[in-house]
Design an enzyme around this catalytic site. Sequence first.
Site, PDB file in Angstrom:
ATOM      1  N   ARG A   1      -9.644   6.592   5.136  1.00  0.00           N
ATOM      2  CA  ARG A   1      -9.009   5.452   4.461  1.00  0.00           C
ATOM      3  C   ARG A   1      -8.908   5.703   2.961  1.00  0.00           C
ATOM      4  O   ARG A   1      -7.913   5.338   2.326  1.00  0.00           O
ATOM      5  CB  ARG A   1      -9.791   4.163   4.756  1.00  0.00           C
ATOM      6  CG  ARG A   1      -9.611   3.725   6.226  1.00  0.00           C
ATOM      7  CD  ARG A   1     -10.580   2.644   6.638  1.00  0.00           C
ATOM      8  NE  ARG A   1     -10.564   1.493   5.761  1.00  0.00           N
ATOM      9  CZ  ARG A   1     -11.614   0.733   5.503  1.00  0.00           C
ATOM     10  NH1 ARG A   1     -12.779   1.002   6.053  1.00  0.00           N
ATOM     11  NH2 ARG A   1     -11.500  -0.280   4.701  1.00  0.00           N
TER      12      ARG A   1
ATOM     13  N   ARG B   1     -21.506  -3.115   3.873  1.00  0.00           N
ATOM     14  CA  ARG B   1     -20.648  -4.305   3.961  1.00  0.00           C
ATOM     15  C   ARG B   1     -20.680  -4.933   5.360  1.00  0.00           C
ATOM     16  O   ARG B   1     -20.615  -4.229   6.361  1.00  0.00           O
ATOM     17  CB  ARG B   1     -19.209  -3.895   3.625  1.00  0.00           C
ATOM     18  CG  ARG B   1     -18.200  -5.002   3.779  1.00  0.00           C
ATOM     19  CD  ARG B   1     -17.006  -4.810   2.904  1.00  0.00           C
ATOM     20  NE  ARG B   1     -16.106  -3.755   3.349  1.00  0.00           N
ATOM     21  CZ  ARG B   1     -14.980  -3.443   2.702  1.00  0.00           C
ATOM     22  NH1 ARG B   1     -14.657  -4.044   1.584  1.00  0.00           N
ATOM     23  NH2 ARG B   1     -14.204  -2.487   3.163  1.00  0.00           N
TER      24      ARG B   1
ATOM     25  N   ARG C   1       0.822  -1.211   0.000  1.00  0.00           N
ATOM     26  CA  ARG C   1       0.000   0.000   0.000  1.00  0.00           C
ATOM     27  C   ARG C   1       0.851   1.254   0.000  1.00  0.00           C
ATOM     28  O   ARG C   1       0.308   2.359  -0.052  1.00  0.00           O
ATOM     29  CB  ARG C   1      -0.844   0.005   1.265  1.00  0.00           C
ATOM     30  CG  ARG C   1      -2.297  -0.395   1.088  1.00  0.00           C
ATOM     31  CD  ARG C   1      -2.899  -0.363   2.474  1.00  0.00           C
ATOM     32  NE  ARG C   1      -4.315  -0.253   2.528  1.00  0.00           N
ATOM     33  CZ  ARG C   1      -5.138  -1.281   2.774  1.00  0.00           C
ATOM     34  NH1 ARG C   1      -4.679  -2.493   2.868  1.00  0.00           N
ATOM     35  NH2 ARG C   1      -6.418  -1.071   2.904  1.00  0.00           N
TER      36      ARG C   1
ATOM     37  N   ARG D   1     -17.332  -3.919  10.261  1.00  0.00           N
ATOM     38  CA  ARG D   1     -15.967  -3.614  10.661  1.00  0.00           C
ATOM     39  C   ARG D   1     -15.954  -2.386  11.557  1.00  0.00           C
ATOM     40  O   ARG D   1     -16.804  -1.506  11.420  1.00  0.00           O
ATOM     41  CB  ARG D   1     -15.097  -3.383   9.416  1.00  0.00           C
ATOM     42  CG  ARG D   1     -14.779  -4.666   8.716  1.00  0.00           C
ATOM     43  CD  ARG D   1     -14.091  -4.477   7.397  1.00  0.00           C
ATOM     44  NE  ARG D   1     -13.033  -3.484   7.372  1.00  0.00           N
ATOM     45  CZ  ARG D   1     -12.137  -3.399   6.392  1.00  0.00           C
ATOM     46  NH1 ARG D   1     -12.172  -4.250   5.379  1.00  0.00           N
ATOM     47  NH2 ARG D   1     -11.212  -2.464   6.413  1.00  0.00           N
TER      48      ARG D   1
HETATM   49  P1  AMP Z   1      -8.259  -3.516   4.585  1.00  0.00           P
HETATM   50  O1  AMP Z   1      -9.066  -4.653   5.126  1.00  0.00           O
HETATM   51  O2  AMP Z   1      -7.318  -3.927   3.494  1.00  0.00           O
HETATM   52  O3  AMP Z   1      -9.119  -2.325   4.219  1.00  0.00           O
HETATM   53  O4  AMP Z   1      -7.301  -3.035   5.784  1.00  0.00           O
HETATM   54  C1  AMP Z   1      -7.846  -2.590   7.011  1.00  0.00           C
HETATM   55  C2  AMP Z   1      -6.807  -1.761   7.748  1.00  0.00           C
HETATM   56  O5  AMP Z   1      -5.653  -2.570   8.061  1.00  0.00           O
HETATM   57  C3  AMP Z   1      -6.260  -0.559   7.015  1.00  0.00           C
HETATM   58  O6  AMP Z   1      -7.094   0.584   7.090  1.00  0.00           O
HETATM   59  C4  AMP Z   1      -4.927  -0.344   7.754  1.00  0.00           C
HETATM   60  O7  AMP Z   1      -5.126   0.232   9.034  1.00  0.00           O
HETATM   61  C5  AMP Z   1      -4.450  -1.780   7.962  1.00  0.00           C
HETATM   62  N1  AMP Z   1      -3.687  -2.269   6.795  1.00  0.00           N
HETATM   63  C6  AMP Z   1      -4.028  -3.291   5.952  1.00  0.00           C
HETATM   64  N2  AMP Z   1      -3.074  -3.463   5.023  1.00  0.00           N
HETATM   65  C7  AMP Z   1      -2.117  -2.525   5.253  1.00  0.00           C
HETATM   66  C8  AMP Z   1      -0.917  -2.177   4.601  1.00  0.00           C
HETATM   67  N3  AMP Z   1      -0.481  -2.832   3.508  1.00  0.00           N
HETATM   68  N4  AMP Z   1      -0.185  -1.154   5.121  1.00  0.00           N
HETATM   69  C9  AMP Z   1      -0.577  -0.504   6.230  1.00  0.00           C
HETATM   70  N5  AMP Z   1      -1.736  -0.753   6.870  1.00  0.00           N
HETATM   71  C10 AMP Z   1      -2.509  -1.770   6.399  1.00  0.00           C
END
Ligand code: AMP
Length: 218
Positions: free
Chosen positions: A171, A127, A88, A160
């Site tokens: 986000r 969701r 990311r 979530r």
């Molecule tokens: P997601 O389910 O992919 O939307 O991730 C949920 C949360 O996990 C994000 O908003 C971040 O706080 C953390 N997160 C997930 N993947 C990453 C990443 N590659 N780098 C940093 N934080 C992450």
Amino acid sequence: MKVILLGPPGAGKGTHAKRLEPILHVPHIASGDLFRDIRREDSDFAREVRGYMDRGEYVPDAATIKMVLQRLAEPDAADGFLLDGFPRTVPQAQALDAALTSEGRRIDCALSLAVPDDVLVARIADRVICPQCHAIYNLKSKPPRLEAVCDVCGHALERRTDEEPDVIRKRVQAFVDQTKPVVEHYRKKGILVEINGDRPIPVVEADVDRAFGIRVER
Ligand code: AMP
């Protein structure tokens, strides 16, 4: 096949990855799922992770890179993976490239799903997820068969903790500021496939399948 799925929150990365997993015979590895498992633990790191996630901020690169590279070293990922939500940031992408290069491997395809911001916020509002098996549902477009119960494992579904409208906006902004440069990173490498994710699901799926050379009767 080693695949990266890029796109803002709510673009459909996880949903496409779950469908592709049995077709491509590689594990779906989502950094968000790994962090959701960690945040339930009773440790200083778990408390830190809860803080970052609930504020809609990225977890720092060093901890994220260590966690994902450890997961990629497990035997089921030896022949490939569908990596969702990682990298990311550009330092994460560079760390992944370096780790794979040191093993004589490389990413085959970076798939980027594009969806306008206002559509994302509405999608995320509908969701729900399964905290047990990480299945993803949308109460309007993909509801569970029984209300609030996971079709796959029977566990109670949840929203979530980071999906309040203010946190969603943070986000999405983090994606714009820190992850769009990652899309450019893979474009420069010549392995980027861009797909408009703001169309009916079967149309998007057909484009995704074409990107992977998958033939499905529709
Ligand atoms: P997601 O389910 O992919 O939307 O991730 C949920 C949360 O996990 C994000 O908003 C971040 O706080 C953390 N997160 C997930 N993947 C990453 C990443 N590659 N780098 C940093 N934080 C992450």
